[in-house]
Motif scaffolding. Sequence first.
Motif, PDB file in Angstrom:
ATOM      1  N   VAL A 169      -4.194  -6.805  -5.886  1.00 36.51           N
ATOM      2  CA  VAL A 169      -3.102  -6.467  -4.964  1.00 36.51           C
ATOM      3  C   VAL A 169      -2.185  -7.681  -4.846  1.00 36.51           C
ATOM      4  N   PRO A 170      -0.912  -7.456  -4.529  1.00 36.80           N
ATOM      5  CA  PRO A 170      -0.049  -8.598  -4.221  1.00 36.80           C
ATOM      6  C   PRO A 170      -0.461  -9.201  -2.877  1.00 36.80           C
ATOM      7  N   MET A 171      -0.318 -10.503  -2.750  1.00 38.50           N
ATOM      8  CA  MET A 171      -0.729 -11.191  -1.520  1.00 38.50           C
ATOM      9  C   MET A 171       0.030 -10.649  -0.311  1.00 38.50           C
ATOM     10  N   ASN A 172       1.244 -10.156  -0.511  1.00 33.99           N
ATOM     11  CA  ASN A 172       2.040  -9.664   0.610  1.00 33.99           C
ATOM     12  C   ASN A 172       1.910  -8.155   0.811  1.00 33.99           C
ATOM     13  N   ALA A 173       0.877  -7.527   0.235  1.00 36.58           N
ATOM     14  CA  ALA A 173       0.654  -6.093   0.404  1.00 36.58           C
ATOM     15  C   ALA A 173       0.434  -5.786   1.890  1.00 36.58           C
ATOM     16  N   PRO A 174       1.077  -4.745   2.409  1.00 37.28           N
ATOM     17  CA  PRO A 174       0.953  -4.433   3.841  1.00 37.28           C
ATOM     18  C   PRO A 174      -0.486  -4.249   4.317  1.00 37.28           C
ATOM     19  N   GLU A 175      -1.367  -3.692   3.474  1.00 36.36           N
ATOM     20  CA  GLU A 175      -2.745  -3.483   3.924  1.00 36.36           C
ATOM     21  C   GLU A 175      -3.512  -4.793   4.107  1.00 36.36           C
ATOM     22  N   LEU A 176      -2.991  -5.903   3.562  1.00 36.66           N
ATOM     23  CA  LEU A 176      -3.648  -7.200   3.739  1.00 36.66           C
ATOM     24  C   LEU A 176      -3.237  -7.902   5.033  1.00 36.66           C
ATOM     25  N   HIS A 177      -2.103  -7.538   5.616  1.00 29.02           N
ATOM     26  CA  HIS A 177      -1.609  -8.260   6.794  1.00 29.02           C
ATOM     27  C   HIS A 177      -2.640  -8.350   7.914  1.00 29.02           C
ATOM     28  N   VAL A 203      -9.164  -7.448  -3.958  1.00 32.61           N
ATOM     29  CA  VAL A 203      -9.880  -6.844  -2.834  1.00 32.61           C
ATOM     30  C   VAL A 203     -11.051  -6.051  -3.385  1.00 32.61           C
ATOM     31  N   LEU A 204     -12.100  -5.971  -2.591  1.00 38.25           N
ATOM     32  CA  LEU A 204     -13.221  -5.090  -2.874  1.00 38.25           C
ATOM     33  C   LEU A 204     -13.131  -3.960  -1.861  1.00 38.25           C
ATOM     34  N   GLU A 205     -13.047  -2.749  -2.377  1.00 37.92           N
ATOM     35  CA  GLU A 205     -12.941  -1.571  -1.520  1.00 37.92           C
ATOM     36  C   GLU A 205     -14.222  -0.756  -1.576  1.00 37.92           C
ATOM     37  N   ARG A 206     -14.556  -0.181  -0.455  1.00 36.78           N
ATOM     38  CA  ARG A 206     -15.673   0.762  -0.377  1.00 36.78           C
ATOM     39  C   ARG A 206     -15.100   2.042   0.231  1.00 36.78           C
TER      40      ARG A 206
END
Length: 168
Positions: A8-16, A55-58
Motif C-alpha cells: 500500500v502507499p504510505m499515505n493510503a487512507p486506511e493507514l491513517h 500490510v498484513l490483512e486478515r
Amino acid sequence: MRERFRDVPMNAPELHPIIEGLFGEYAARYGDYFAKDAEVELNEWYLPPQGLFLVLERDGEIIATGAYKPFDAQTAEIKRIWTQRTLRQQGLAGRMMQALEQRASLAGYRRIFLTTGFRQPEAVKLYLSLGYEAHFDLHRDPEEYSLPPYDGRLRFTKTLDVALRHSA
C-alpha cells in the motif's frame, strides 16, 4: 480466516488511523521525548522499487504493518512495525519482518538497519530472535540510552541471506 500481505502507499487512507495509533502508543511510552526531532517522512521513500509499505490483512482487516525505505545504496531501513493490540504475542510482527526482509532482498538490498526506542523491550527481544545484531550494550539499563550522549534509539543491523532472493 484468510490472510494476505498487500503493498500500500504510505499515505493510503486506511493507514491513517493505524499510524496515528502507533504514534499515540509512542507518546504513551515516551511522552514528548522524541518530539524534539520528529521525523519527516516522504511517501516516495516507501514506493517500490527502493521502498515498500506492507500490510498484513486478515479477512480484509489490517492486523499488522511494516515498511522499509533506503538507508543507503545497500541497506534498507525498517520502519512502522505495528501489530493490532489484541493480536500481539502471536508471531505477526515476526512474519511481517520476514516478509520485509525477503522483499528488501529481492529489491537488491544486502543489509537491514532499524532502530527501536529504549522503552520497547518486546521489540528488542523480537529483533534479537530474528538474528539482528544489537549496536548497543544489551547488559546496560536501556534507560541509560535516553541520556546524553545517546539519542534514545537502540540500533540493529542484519545482513540479508542471498537465498531470500531465490525463495520468492
